[in-house]
Write a protein that holds these residues in place. Sequence first.
Motif, PDB file in Angstrom:
ATOM      1  N   ASN A   1       0.250  -1.331  -0.062  1.00 13.99           N
ATOM      2  CA  ASN A   1       0.123  -0.219   0.227  1.00 13.99           C
ATOM      3  C   ASN A   1       1.163   1.050   0.046  1.00 13.99           C
ATOM      4  O   ASN A   1       0.445   2.474  -0.135  1.00 13.99           O
TER       5      ASN A   1
ATOM      6  N   GLU B   1      -2.163   9.187   6.795  1.00 10.39           N
ATOM      7  CA  GLU B   1      -2.240   8.928   5.829  1.00 10.39           C
ATOM      8  C   GLU B   1      -2.629   6.867   6.025  1.00 10.39           C
ATOM      9  O   GLU B   1      -3.449   6.170   5.572  1.00 10.39           O
TER      10      GLU B   1
ATOM     11  N   GLU C   1      -3.873   5.639   8.922  1.00 14.99           N
ATOM     12  CA  GLU C   1      -4.671   5.691   9.581  1.00 14.99           C
ATOM     13  C   GLU C   1      -6.607   5.269   8.481  1.00 14.99           C
ATOM     14  O   GLU C   1      -6.954   5.104   8.618  1.00 14.99           O
ATOM     15  N   GLU C   2      -5.704   6.318   7.773  1.00 14.21           N
ATOM     16  CA  GLU C   2      -7.489   6.316   6.903  1.00 14.21           C
ATOM     17  C   GLU C   2      -7.355   4.851   5.850  1.00 14.21           C
ATOM     18  O   GLU C   2      -8.360   4.243   5.863  1.00 14.21           O
ATOM     19  N   ALA C   3      -6.366   4.618   5.888  1.00 11.59           N
ATOM     20  CA  ALA C   3      -5.680   3.344   5.056  1.00 11.59           C
ATOM     21  C   ALA C   3      -6.977   2.532   5.903  1.00 11.59           C
ATOM     22  O   ALA C   3      -7.283   0.835   5.386  1.00 11.59           O
TER      23      ALA C   3
ATOM     24  N   ILE D   1      -8.702   2.112   7.749  1.00 12.66           N
ATOM     25  CA  ILE D   1      -9.639   2.402   7.959  1.00 12.66           C
ATOM     26  C   ILE D   1     -10.771   1.479   7.294  1.00 12.66           C
ATOM     27  O   ILE D   1     -12.275   1.221   7.234  1.00 12.66           O
ATOM     28  N   LYS D   2     -10.035   1.766   5.778  1.00 14.29           N
ATOM     29  CA  LYS D   2     -11.369   1.690   4.874  1.00 14.29           C
ATOM     30  C   LYS D   2     -10.636   0.556   4.294  1.00 14.29           C
ATOM     31  O   LYS D   2     -11.572  -0.164   3.222  1.00 14.29           O
ATOM     32  N   ASP D   3      -9.782  -0.859   4.543  1.00 12.00           N
ATOM     33  CA  ASP D   3      -9.323  -1.104   3.925  1.00 12.00           C
ATOM     34  C   ASP D   3      -9.920  -2.348   5.440  1.00 12.00           C
ATOM     35  O   ASP D   3      -8.685  -2.537   5.757  1.00 12.00           O
ATOM     36  N   PRO D   4     -10.614  -3.401   5.258  1.00 12.96           N
ATOM     37  CA  PRO D   4     -10.917  -4.550   6.482  1.00 12.96           C
ATOM     38  C   PRO D   4      -9.897  -4.774   6.435  1.00 12.96           C
ATOM     39  O   PRO D   4      -9.542  -5.649   7.278  1.00 12.96           O
TER      40      PRO D   4
END
Length: 231
Positions: free
Chosen positions: A15, A103, A105-107, A109-112
């Motif tokens: 990522n 960046e 932390e946002e990733a 939250i969005k990616d299980p």
Amino acid sequence: MTEIQLSLYSLLIQNFFDINKIIHIKKGTLLFQEKDPVHQIFILLNGTISLGRVHEKGKEFILKILHDEDLLLEYNLFKNAPKYHFFSKTMTDCEILAIDRKEFEEAVIKDPILLTALTTWLSNGYLKAHMKCQDLIMNGKKGGLYSILIRLCHSFGKKTDEGILIDFPLTHQELANLTYGTREVMQRILKELREEGIISYSNQKFTIKNLAYLKQAVDCQNCPADICGLN
């Protein structure tokens, strides 16, 4: 390195890997200190890093030793304006991938899948920390040192004809920092172990000649290597 750590490490590399975000740091460099604001998280690509705290009287305590393909997440995740609770210092020259904290932390939250891997990794670290505390509290200074030597075997051990070589240089002071003891006490206990033929010490590297002796002394539960390590 464990399967869980490799999985999370691989996901983060997939990522966030960017050659321009890789930084090279010399041995003995402070990467961050206690109470520094957290702007980035770090992935250790190569090298060895200690994490610890400094007592108000100046004594240094080492809580973890991270090496090759590990993560530095020493703060309260998803908290506004977080700060580090520990210091981080390189024990060797290191190659590190720096990622923007927000960046990252946002990733997550969005990616299980990434969130699951992170949760598993954190849970594993939580259990590992409790096991370390148990060893140090229940077994005293001598048993605490034995426990650290066992963990060093799992983290840095290489089998040789003489026993298990801890293939990483450590001074008596660094061992004292890992066991929250004094160098004088560590030197005395290590001398006893050498005289009994349990260990040997050469060029700042220990060889464990009788691992079974150390395990029996601390009532070792033979935890898997991903729990019984220094990271």
